[in-house]
Design a protein around this motif. Structure first.
Motif, PDB file in Angstrom:
ATOM      1  N   TYR A 870       8.260 -62.658 -65.861  1.00  0.00           N
ATOM      2  CA  TYR A 870       7.253 -61.771 -65.485  1.00  0.00           C
ATOM      3  C   TYR A 870       7.577 -61.365 -63.904  1.00  0.00           C
ATOM      4  O   TYR A 870       6.754 -61.594 -63.082  1.00  0.00           O
ATOM      5  CB  TYR A 870       5.826 -62.072 -65.666  1.00  0.00           C
ATOM      6  N   PRO A 871       8.940 -61.068 -63.722  1.00  0.00           N
ATOM      7  CA  PRO A 871       9.091 -61.013 -62.200  1.00  0.00           C
ATOM      8  C   PRO A 871       8.643 -59.740 -61.553  1.00  0.00           C
ATOM      9  O   PRO A 871       8.224 -58.731 -62.401  1.00  0.00           O
ATOM     10  CB  PRO A 871      10.721 -60.775 -62.028  1.00  0.00           C
ATOM     11  N   GLY A 872       7.741 -59.946 -60.576  1.00  0.00           N
ATOM     12  CA  GLY A 872       7.287 -58.782 -59.713  1.00  0.00           C
ATOM     13  C   GLY A 872       5.781 -58.392 -60.268  1.00  0.00           C
ATOM     14  O   GLY A 872       5.336 -57.515 -59.593  1.00  0.00           O
ATOM     15  N   SER A 873       5.349 -59.319 -61.159  1.00  0.00           N
ATOM     16  CA  SER A 873       3.996 -58.867 -61.915  1.00  0.00           C
ATOM     17  C   SER A 873       2.937 -59.297 -60.890  1.00  0.00           C
ATOM     18  O   SER A 873       1.727 -59.020 -61.190  1.00  0.00           O
ATOM     19  CB  SER A 873       3.719 -59.530 -63.269  1.00  0.00           C
ATOM     20  N   GLY A 874       3.243 -60.340 -60.107  1.00  0.00           N
ATOM     21  CA  GLY A 874       2.031 -61.196 -59.259  1.00  0.00           C
ATOM     22  C   GLY A 874       1.175 -61.832 -59.963  1.00  0.00           C
ATOM     23  O   GLY A 874       0.388 -62.347 -59.435  1.00  0.00           O
ATOM     24  N   ILE A 875       1.384 -62.179 -61.194  1.00  0.00           N
ATOM     25  CA  ILE A 875       0.472 -63.163 -62.062  1.00  0.00           C
ATOM     26  C   ILE A 875       0.876 -64.563 -61.607  1.00  0.00           C
ATOM     27  O   ILE A 875       2.041 -65.005 -61.516  1.00  0.00           O
ATOM     28  CB  ILE A 875       0.938 -63.139 -63.571  1.00  0.00           C
ATOM     29  N   THR A 876      -0.316 -65.346 -61.209  1.00  0.00           N
ATOM     30  CA  THR A 876      -0.314 -66.724 -60.772  1.00  0.00           C
ATOM     31  C   THR A 876      -1.089 -67.566 -61.410  1.00  0.00           C
ATOM     32  O   THR A 876      -2.220 -66.949 -61.905  1.00  0.00           O
ATOM     33  CB  THR A 876      -0.192 -66.899 -59.447  1.00  0.00           C
ATOM     34  N   MET A 877      -1.052 -68.708 -61.526  1.00  0.00           N
ATOM     35  CA  MET A 877      -2.210 -69.647 -62.053  1.00  0.00           C
ATOM     36  C   MET A 877      -3.426 -69.739 -61.179  1.00  0.00           C
ATOM     37  O   MET A 877      -3.162 -69.283 -59.983  1.00  0.00           O
ATOM     38  CB  MET A 877      -1.652 -71.204 -62.129  1.00  0.00           C
ATOM     39  N   GLU A 878      -4.607 -70.026 -61.682  1.00  0.00           N
ATOM     40  CA  GLU A 878      -5.581 -69.954 -60.941  1.00  0.00           C
ATOM     41  C   GLU A 878      -6.037 -71.025 -60.131  1.00  0.00           C
ATOM     42  O   GLU A 878      -7.136 -71.519 -59.392  1.00  0.00           O
ATOM     43  CB  GLU A 878      -6.960 -69.688 -61.680  1.00  0.00           C
ATOM     44  N   PHE A 879      -5.163 -71.943 -60.107  1.00  0.00           N
ATOM     45  CA  PHE A 879      -5.190 -73.209 -59.260  1.00  0.00           C
ATOM     46  C   PHE A 879      -3.781 -73.634 -58.998  1.00  0.00           C
ATOM     47  O   PHE A 879      -2.876 -72.977 -59.491  1.00  0.00           O
ATOM     48  CB  PHE A 879      -5.750 -74.463 -60.077  1.00  0.00           C
ATOM     49  N   THR A 880      -3.694 -74.434 -57.847  1.00  0.00           N
ATOM     50  CA  THR A 880      -2.359 -74.698 -57.110  1.00  0.00           C
ATOM     51  C   THR A 880      -1.890 -76.214 -57.287  1.00  0.00           C
ATOM     52  O   THR A 880      -2.822 -76.911 -57.632  1.00  0.00           O
ATOM     53  CB  THR A 880      -2.261 -74.340 -55.705  1.00  0.00           C
ATOM     54  N   ILE A 881      -0.813 -76.586 -57.046  1.00  0.00           N
ATOM     55  CA  ILE A 881      -0.491 -77.917 -56.883  1.00  0.00           C
ATOM     56  C   ILE A 881      -1.123 -78.905 -56.005  1.00  0.00           C
ATOM     57  O   ILE A 881      -1.662 -79.937 -56.272  1.00  0.00           O
ATOM     58  CB  ILE A 881       1.103 -78.105 -56.529  1.00  0.00           C
ATOM     59  N   GLN A 882      -1.671 -78.131 -54.788  1.00  0.00           N
ATOM     60  CA  GLN A 882      -2.498 -78.737 -53.776  1.00  0.00           C
ATOM     61  C   GLN A 882      -3.699 -79.148 -54.598  1.00  0.00           C
ATOM     62  O   GLN A 882      -4.346 -80.106 -54.540  1.00  0.00           O
ATOM     63  CB  GLN A 882      -2.809 -77.993 -52.620  1.00  0.00           C
ATOM     64  N   ASP A 883      -4.451 -78.065 -55.391  1.00  0.00           N
ATOM     65  CA  ASP A 883      -5.745 -78.284 -55.961  1.00  0.00           C
ATOM     66  C   ASP A 883      -5.695 -79.618 -56.944  1.00  0.00           C
ATOM     67  O   ASP A 883      -6.456 -80.231 -57.141  1.00  0.00           O
ATOM     68  CB  ASP A 883      -6.092 -77.022 -56.699  1.00  0.00           C
ATOM     69  N   ILE A 884      -4.444 -79.441 -57.704  1.00  0.00           N
ATOM     70  CA  ILE A 884      -4.099 -80.883 -58.574  1.00  0.00           C
ATOM     71  C   ILE A 884      -4.255 -81.971 -57.696  1.00  0.00           C
ATOM     72  O   ILE A 884      -4.938 -83.020 -58.020  1.00  0.00           O
ATOM     73  CB  ILE A 884      -2.841 -80.660 -59.229  1.00  0.00           C
ATOM     74  N   LEU A 885      -3.496 -82.139 -56.683  1.00  0.00           N
ATOM     75  CA  LEU A 885      -3.380 -83.311 -55.827  1.00  0.00           C
ATOM     76  C   LEU A 885      -5.219 -83.670 -55.477  1.00  0.00           C
ATOM     77  O   LEU A 885      -5.491 -84.714 -55.515  1.00  0.00           O
ATOM     78  CB  LEU A 885      -2.493 -83.226 -54.665  1.00  0.00           C
ATOM     79  N   ASP A 886      -5.895 -82.612 -54.937  1.00  0.00           N
ATOM     80  CA  ASP A 886      -6.959 -82.858 -54.507  1.00  0.00           C
ATOM     81  C   ASP A 886      -8.082 -83.504 -55.847  1.00  0.00           C
ATOM     82  O   ASP A 886      -8.649 -84.261 -55.369  1.00  0.00           O
ATOM     83  CB  ASP A 886      -7.476 -81.641 -54.122  1.00  0.00           C
ATOM     84  N   TYR A 887      -7.868 -82.605 -56.806  1.00  0.00           N
ATOM     85  CA  TYR A 887      -8.567 -83.278 -58.164  1.00  0.00           C
ATOM     86  C   TYR A 887      -8.368 -84.675 -58.507  1.00  0.00           C
ATOM     87  O   TYR A 887      -9.242 -85.445 -58.595  1.00  0.00           O
ATOM     88  CB  TYR A 887      -8.192 -82.368 -59.266  1.00  0.00           C
ATOM     89  N   CYS A 888      -7.140 -85.059 -58.460  1.00  0.00           N
ATOM     90  CA  CYS A 888      -6.606 -86.441 -58.842  1.00  0.00           C
ATOM     91  C   CYS A 888      -7.268 -87.418 -57.830  1.00  0.00           C
ATOM     92  O   CYS A 888      -7.905 -88.471 -58.164  1.00  0.00           O
ATOM     93  CB  CYS A 888      -5.117 -86.426 -58.997  1.00  0.00           C
ATOM     94  N   SER A 889      -6.909 -87.075 -56.692  1.00  0.00           N
ATOM     95  CA  SER A 889      -7.680 -88.017 -55.289  1.00  0.00           C
ATOM     96  C   SER A 889      -9.144 -88.026 -55.595  1.00  0.00           C
ATOM     97  O   SER A 889      -9.402 -89.260 -55.498  1.00  0.00           O
ATOM     98  CB  SER A 889      -7.085 -87.579 -54.223  1.00  0.00           C
ATOM     99  N   SER A 890      -9.793 -87.004 -55.537  1.00  0.00           N
ATOM    100  CA  SER A 890     -11.375 -86.984 -55.634  1.00  0.00           C
ATOM    101  C   SER A 890     -11.681 -88.043 -56.727  1.00  0.00           C
ATOM    102  O   SER A 890     -12.595 -88.996 -56.778  1.00  0.00           O
ATOM    103  CB  SER A 890     -11.859 -85.607 -55.629  1.00  0.00           C
ATOM    104  N   ILE A 891     -11.012 -87.557 -58.058  1.00  0.00           N
ATOM    105  CA  ILE A 891     -11.541 -88.440 -59.268  1.00  0.00           C
ATOM    106  C   ILE A 891     -11.331 -89.788 -59.067  1.00  0.00           C
ATOM    107  O   ILE A 891     -12.055 -90.750 -59.388  1.00  0.00           O
ATOM    108  CB  ILE A 891     -10.622 -87.831 -60.498  1.00  0.00           C
ATOM    109  N   ALA A 892      -9.926 -90.138 -58.573  1.00  0.00           N
ATOM    110  CA  ALA A 892      -9.717 -91.796 -58.252  1.00  0.00           C
ATOM    111  C   ALA A 892     -10.775 -92.411 -57.283  1.00  0.00           C
ATOM    112  O   ALA A 892     -11.162 -93.469 -57.434  1.00  0.00           O
ATOM    113  CB  ALA A 892      -8.362 -91.729 -57.883  1.00  0.00           C
ATOM    114  N   GLN A 893     -11.256 -91.481 -56.308  1.00  0.00           N
ATOM    115  CA  GLN A 893     -12.062 -92.121 -55.293  1.00  0.00           C
ATOM    116  C   GLN A 893     -13.353 -92.250 -55.933  1.00  0.00           C
ATOM    117  O   GLN A 893     -14.132 -93.098 -55.520  1.00  0.00           O
ATOM    118  CB  GLN A 893     -11.925 -91.354 -54.170  1.00  0.00           C
ATOM    119  N   SER A 894     -13.840 -91.244 -56.687  1.00  0.00           N
ATOM    120  CA  SER A 894     -15.271 -91.290 -57.203  1.00  0.00           C
ATOM    121  C   SER A 894     -15.461 -92.587 -58.170  1.00  0.00           C
ATOM    122  O   SER A 894     -16.681 -92.910 -58.307  1.00  0.00           O
ATOM    123  CB  SER A 894     -15.386 -89.995 -57.838  1.00  0.00           C
ATOM    124  N   HIS A 895     -14.354 -92.974 -58.701  1.00  0.00           N
ATOM    125  CA  HIS A 895     -14.638 -94.124 -59.572  1.00  0.00           C
ATOM    126  C   HIS A 895     -14.369 -95.278 -58.912  1.00  0.00           C
ATOM    127  O   HIS A 895     -14.032 -96.547 -59.801  1.00  0.00           O
ATOM    128  CB  HIS A 895     -13.723 -93.823 -60.794  1.00  0.00           C
TER     129      HIS A 895
END
Length: 895
Positions: A870-895
């Motif tokens: 889908y080149p040039g469509s401008g379609i992207t995921m609603e979260f980024t790789i940095q969001d994934i890293l933040d999610y995993c880090s916060s989950i590990a710290q919360s437990h």
């Protein structure tokens, strides 16, 4: 035949300066008869050459020709075929055998006789004559025409003398004085004859004229004869006078000879008497020492030893021929025998008393040594007895029966003494091992089965005795209920859920020190006694002269035992090395069973003790074999080492068996399996025990068996696990095994360490993929369809024109996965993983990090497909790789 011979001489041999001596008419045997002649010839020139020539009559005309000639020196054998029966056949052996048949037997015999004479004269009997009559060779051939040739001509050859130069010159002068000397030889010969007659007459007249002188000469000869007769008469008178003097001289010589013989006999008699006196006379001091000498003081013992040696020398003197027939010699020999018997009896009686006293009245008791766990010292006793060593050697050489009796008595009394001391010594060792007093002693002396039952009973009723088992001390077992009772003979790894801290390491160290002390006390005791036996009983510990000893190493249950074999002579009980071994075996017959009982006790107290005992016992066996591989100590310790090795092997087998029988709880998570933790503890302890040990090979074999059993048992438990996923069981346990092997650095398990790491990595990846699954499930299904279209041949940039996979459908799927939903899914996943994993291995963060990496990999894959399809469509995921890293880090710290 005469005409033929003259013709052959004239036509064939005279031109060649040869003389024909014998001829025989022959033909070849077995062929058509074609006659020829064999001729025996000699040359007229010096040196003479003898030949055998074959002459054949020519086919054209009436003349003969020379066909073949052989030198007589080349003739090896003459075979007449039959020495008794007349036969015309004969063989001549030149370079090959020629077979001939003579025209008559007479011609054959004449020819062979001629050959024999030529052989005798010119060849020095070189030719062999076989089957020829001896009469033919010894006698002359009968007279005949051939006789004249073979005899007369040969004599002519013998009498022929060549003229010298002067004779030739005289003949020439004489022939020059006669004109017809050459033209008329007969007239010249007649003239010479007449002149010879004239000379003979002159000679006769000259002889007759000298008759007067002859008469005078004869008269002189008669007078000379008379003078000779007178001289002979004087010589006869002189001879008679000399004969008288000779008789007188003979009488004087005979008288001198008798005097010399008498002197010689006197000298020899004196020598024999001196020999007997010097070698068969025993001093009075020696006799008194042998009869009355005190056998308790050192000075008297030395005097008795010298006297005994002197007596032995007198008895063993090599008598000369005839001495044994002298009455005085017989009396002296009998006296020596009585002295020997009397002293041998006194010596044997005294030493028997010493042995009895030592066996019953040993002042040193074990009670004095119990605190330090030491055996009594027998050095003073050995030192006192060694004073009699030379007397024992004398007794061995003179009265072997009494020597054997003393040997037997020594073994009997000393074996009882050593048995008491060694049993008391081992009782104290058992008391120190069990840590008990009187009750512990009773327990230690029980048989194996009863001892195990009593152990359990005392442990359950809070007995004050403290035994270190393979799982925990009895103090811990005493407070447990009877349902948790466990046998002290259990395996090294039978530890249940207890940790390594529950083990009483101090008790193991104490056992190791006690066992080492026991072996260290026994070794010098046995070596000292063996050295004493060798010196006192005069037995050679080392190589005997009767044969060469070969040490062979025999392996039994994995334990190298040295056995000695004697080559050159059969092994008999009478050999001195065997006698030392037999005496030591009888004296210390209780050592091996006591050591086996101690080993059994140590194995019941704690199966770990088999490791300590294997190392210690192997070291002592190795040391003993280096000193003397065939000694009693080496053999005994080797036999005990076999028992220790069997206990060690049995311990390893029990561990493997219990791994197969392990059961896990179905309601709780598995975690690190007990036998995995127990293997770690076993390996750590074994490494500390076997550091620089001689028996490292046995431990390496045990490691291989155990680690394979651990691997198989982990697989088995993982397959049977219901609460915990199989990959988690495999991952955690193989990670623990890999960490253990990496820390201990066991060289023989390098391959297993790599295998454990590989299994851990594989099951970690498998668990991550299985647990993570497809967190963006609908999106994953969507892109699987996109990849299927591309695989069917549709270009990637044309996929967006497909109705089911257009941009609108992609946006719709992406909206279903906002960041909040992704974080929630990851949080649930973390809780699930935390529930599966055990705390002690601490792999949660490792697994979580692996899951994070896998999720990011999937995210990047989806982003790549969107960019390509889908080149040039401008379609992207609603979260980024940095969001994934933040999610995993916060989950590990919360437990």
């Amino acid at each position: 035949m005469t005409a033929i011979k003259h013709a052959l001489q004239r036509d064939i041999f005279t031109p060649n300066d040869e003389r024909l001596l014998s001829i025989v008419n022959v033909c070849k045997a077995g062929k058509k008869k074609r006659n020829c002649f064999l001729c025996a010839t000699v040359t007229t020139e010096r040196p003479v050459q003898v030949n055998v020539v074959k002459v054949k009559k020519s086919d054209k005309g009436d003349f003969y020709k020379r066909q073949t000639a052989w030198a007589l020196r080349d003739l090896a054998v003459v075979d007449a075929k039959d020495a008794v029966k007349e036969s015309p056949e004969f063989d001549l052996h030149f370079d090959k055998v020629y077979k001939w048949v003579a025209s008559s037997t007479v011609e054959k015999n004449t020819f062979i006789s001629c050959i024999w004479k030529l052989n005798q004269r010119y060849l020095r009997k070189k030719i062999d004559f076989i089957n020829v009559s001896s009469q033919l060779l010894e006698e002359s051939v009968p007279s005949g025409e051939n006789q004249s040739v073979a005899g007369g001509d040969e004599e002519a050859v013998d009498e022929y003398q060549e003229l010298n130069a002067r004779e030739e010159q005289d003949i020439e002068i004489m022939m020059e004085g006669c004109e017809y000397a050459i033209s008329n030889a007969e007239a010249f010969a007649e003239k010479l004859s007449r002149e010879l007659q004239v000379l003979d007459g002159a000679n006769i007249q000259s002889i007759m004229a000298s008759e007067k002188q002859v008469n005078i000469l004869m008269k002189l000869l008669d007078e000379a004869l008379k003078e000779v007769d007178q001289i002979e008469l004087k010589l006869s008178s002189y001879e008679e006078m000399l004969q008288s003097v000779k008789e007188q001289m003979d009488q004087i010589s005979e008288s001198n000879h008798l005097i010399h013989l008498s002197n010689t006999n006197n000298v020899k008699l004196l020598s024999e008497i001196e020999f007997l006196v010097n070698h068969m006379d025993l001093a009075k001091g020696h006799i008194k020492a042998l009869q009355e000498g005190d056998l308790t003081s050192s000075r008297s013992i030395e005097a008795c030893t010298n006297a005994a040696d002197a007596l032995l020398q007198c008895m063993n003197v090599a008598l000369r021929p005839g001495h044994d027939m002298l009455h005085a010699v017989k009396q002296q020999q009998q006296r020596f025998s009585d002295l020997r018997e009397q002293f041998a009896r006194r010596l044997a009686s005294h030493l028997n008393s010493v042995f009895v006293q030592q066996g019953h009245d040993q002042s040193s008791t074990l009670a004095q040594h119990s605190a330090e766990l030491t055996l009594p010292n027998h050095h003073p006793f050995h030192r006192d007895l060694l004073r009699y060593a030379k007397l024992m050697e004398w007794l061995k050489n003179t009265d072997y029966g009494k020597y054997e009796g003393l040997t037997k008595n020594y073994m009997d009394y000393l074996s009882r003494l050593y048995e008491r001391e060694i049993k008391d010594f081992f009782e104290v060792a058992k008391i120190k091992m069990t840590g008990t007093t009187r009750e512990g002693k009773k327990f230690a002396t029980l048989p194996r089965k009863e001892s195990a039952v009593k152990q359990e009973t005392e442990s359950l009723h809070g007995s004050s005795g403290k035994l270190t088992g393979s799982t925990s001390s009895l103090n811990k077992l005493s407070v447990q209920s009877s349902g948790n009772r466990r046998s002290q003979s259990s395996s090294l790894l039978d530890m249940g859920n207890m940790s390594a801290s529950d083990l009483d390491v101090a008790d193991r160290t104490k056992f190791d020190k006690i066992f080492e002390q026991v072996l260290s006390e026994l070794e010098p005791l046995c070596l000292a006694e063996q050295d004493f036996i060798s010196k006192f009983f005069k037995l050679q510990q080392h190589q005997s002269t009767s044969g060469t000893t070969t040490n062979e190493v025999e392996e039994m249950d994995g334990v190298a035992l040295s056995r000695s074999y004697t080559s050159g002579v059969p092994q008999t009980v009478s050999s001195e090395k065997d006698m030392i071994r037999q005496m030591m075996t009888k004296i210390f017959r209780c050592i091996e069973p006591e050591l086996n009982n101690l080993i059994a006790l140590g194995d019941k107290i704690d199966s770990f003790n088999s490791l300590y005992m294997l190392v210690k016992m192997s070291h002592h066996v190795w040391t003993a074999q280096n000193v003397d591989p065939a000694s009693f100590l080496s053999t005994t310790l080797g036999n005990v080492l076999v028992t220790v090795k069997r206990n060690f092997d049995k311990c390893i087998s029990n561990q493997m068996k219990q791994m197969d029988e392990v059961k896990i709880s179905k309601k709780s998570k598995v975690g690190i399996l007990p036998f995995v933790a127990e293997f770690e503890e076993f390996a750590a302890l074994a490494e500390s025990i076997f550091k620089n040990a001689e028996r490292r090979g046995d431990l390496d074999k045990a490691y291989i068996k155990l680690i394979r059993a651990v691997f198989d048992s982990v697989e088995k438990v993982a397959n049977e696990s219901q609460k915990t996923p199989r990959d988690v069981v495999m991952m955690e346990n193989f990670h623990h095994i890999f960490a253990t092997l990496s820390r201990l650095k066991i060289s023989c398990l390098e391959a297993e360490k790599k295998e454990a790491k590989q299994k851990y990595t594989d099951h970690l990846q498998s668990y991550v993929i299985y647990s993570l699954g497809q967190p963006l499930e609908k999106l994953n299904h969507f892109f699987e369809g996109v990849e299927a279209r591309v695989a069917q041949g549709i270009r990637e940039e044309e996929v967006s024109y497909q109705l089911a996979f257009n941009k609108q459908e992609l946006r719709k799927v992406i909206k279903e996965y906002p960041g909040k939903e992704v974080k929630k899914g990851l949080d649930n996943l973390y809780k699930k993983v935390d529930k599966h994993l055990c705390e002690e291995e601490n792999l949660l963060q490792v697994v979580w990090h692996s899951m994070q990496d896998e999720f990011i990999r999937q995210y990047k894959h989806f982003e790549g497909l969107i960019a390509r399809c889908y080149p040039g469509s401008g379609i992207t995921m609603e979260f980024t790789i940095q969001d994934i890293l933040d999610y995993c880090s916060s989950i590990a710290q919360s437990h």
